[in-house]
Design a protein around this motif. Structure first.
Motif, PDB file in Angstrom:
ATOM      1  N   TRP A 168       0.842  -1.205   0.000  1.00  0.00           N
ATOM      2  CA  TRP A 168       0.000   0.000   0.000  1.00  0.00           C
ATOM      3  C   TRP A 168       0.871   1.247   0.000  1.00  0.00           C
ATOM      4  N   ILE A 169       1.851   1.282   0.895  1.00  0.00           N
ATOM      5  CA  ILE A 169       2.673   2.491   1.012  1.00  0.00           C
ATOM      6  C   ILE A 169       3.580   2.656  -0.201  1.00  0.00           C
ATOM      7  N   ALA A 170       4.097   1.546  -0.745  1.00  0.00           N
ATOM      8  CA  ALA A 170       4.930   1.634  -1.948  1.00  0.00           C
ATOM      9  C   ALA A 170       4.112   2.129  -3.132  1.00  0.00           C
ATOM     10  N   SER A 171       2.858   1.712  -3.202  1.00  0.00           N
ATOM     11  CA  SER A 171       1.969   2.162  -4.274  1.00  0.00           C
ATOM     12  C   SER A 171       1.672   3.642  -4.146  1.00  0.00           C
ATOM     13  N   GLN A 172       1.419   4.090  -2.954  1.00  0.00           N
ATOM     14  CA  GLN A 172       1.156   5.518  -2.735  1.00  0.00           C
ATOM     15  C   GLN A 172       2.365   6.370  -3.110  1.00  0.00           C
ATOM     16  N   MET A 173       3.563   5.871  -2.786  1.00  0.00           N
ATOM     17  CA  MET A 173       4.780   6.639  -3.046  1.00  0.00           C
ATOM     18  C   MET A 173       5.265   6.526  -4.486  1.00  0.00           C
TER      19      MET A 173
END
Length: 299
Positions: free
Chosen positions: A180-185
């Motif tokens: 999730w966080i890698a996708s957001q970034m």
């Protein structure tokens, strides 16, 4: 508990340690009037200051004169923590050889290993692991080393942690996963690795948003392309919106086309009763309005 007030000699020793001034340190210690572990108002010792500023020779000198290697600031951060945070591999090696506590905790739950992963220092992280570092520890907010490495785009460390057996879908307190966080970034290379390790493509944060939803909202085209290969949810999510709604709101035309090509339904209504088509018609982006007028006319 109040600290003993710093003397002028204490202040000089702190400054010399921070600046790597070996001669002044030796002169001060030879007076016998200053303690090698004297502390400032944050409980910082000369050893911590020398370490934080990368002065290997000074660190060795202070240790040879009996500096306390486990001394910590009020935050719980030790010399080893600052060596790992600063990327000072030689100092990390020295501190470990002198018996530094590998898994010392800061006030927020961070360890030297955690901060090495956070800052992207692969060799230091590997060295700490080889000397007993706990790899699945978490910050108070639930962030793991894998999570923070994914967030900061440190692909080599992410790969190392996964190979060492870290849980690919380990969640922060708000239920956010590394994917999730890698996708957001927008870290597409990390997204690829996490998916190859069977990360849950539809893992929702506490508010119901998925990795694809955030990538669509942020406009990360290459991430969206990668996530779509794993058949993510294109319907309404727990947050009451669809990924197509998110892309339209953000004005991300290329992503809109990708979603529609993958089967997203532009007639699907959100929790407030508005479809993606409704959003498009009201969009401030002319290319999006025109595109939806055309596809709706022929469907």
């Amino acid at each position: 508990m109040s600290l003993k007030k710093e003397t002028p000699l204490d202040i000089k020793l702190h400054a010399a340690a921070a600046n790597g001034d070996m001669l002044t340190i030796i002169q001060l210690l030879n007076t016998g009037r200053v303690h090698i572990d004297c502390k400032d108002n944050e409980n910082t010792t000369p050893l911590i200051l020398a370490t934080a500023n990368g002065h290997l020779d000074v660190v060795k000198l202070l240790l040879d004169h009996g500096a306390k290697i486990s001394a910590s600031r009020f935050t719980g951060t030790t010399a080893l923590f600052f060596a790992a945070q600063g990327g000072f591999l030689d100092i990390v090696k020295l501190l470990i050889s002198r018996g530094a506590i590998i898994n010392s905790l800061s006030y927020d739950g961070a360890t030297p290993f955690f901060v090495s992963c956070q800052c992207g220092y692969y060799e230091i992280a590997r060295l700490l692991f080889n000397n007993g570092a706990v790899i699945n520890g978490k910050l108070n907010d639930g962030s793991s080393p894998l999570f923070i490495a994914a967030q900061n785009g440190h692909i080599k460390i992410v790969h190392m942690l996964l190979k060492l057996g870290c849980e690919v879908d380990d969640r922060r307190n708000d239920m956010t996963t590394p994917l999730w966080i890698a996708s957001q970034m927008g870290h597409v290379d990390i997204v690829k690795i996490l998916l190859k390790y069977n990360a849950n493509v539809d893992a929702e944060r506490i508010d119901g948003a998925t990795p694809l939803f955030k990538a669509c909202h942020k406009g990360h085209v290459t991430v969206v392309e990668e996530l779509l290969k794993y058949k993510p949810n294109l319907n309404l999510l727990q947050n009451g919106e669809s990924v197509l709604h998110a892309a339209i709101i953000g004005g991300h035309f290329q992503i809109i086309k990708l979603l529609l090509q993958s089967g997203a339904n532009y007639r699907l209504k959100n929790q407030d009763g508005f479809s993606a088509l409704d959003f498009a018609i009201e969009s401030k982006f002319e290319n999006i309005r025109d595109y939806f007028y055309r596809i709706h006319k022929f469907n």
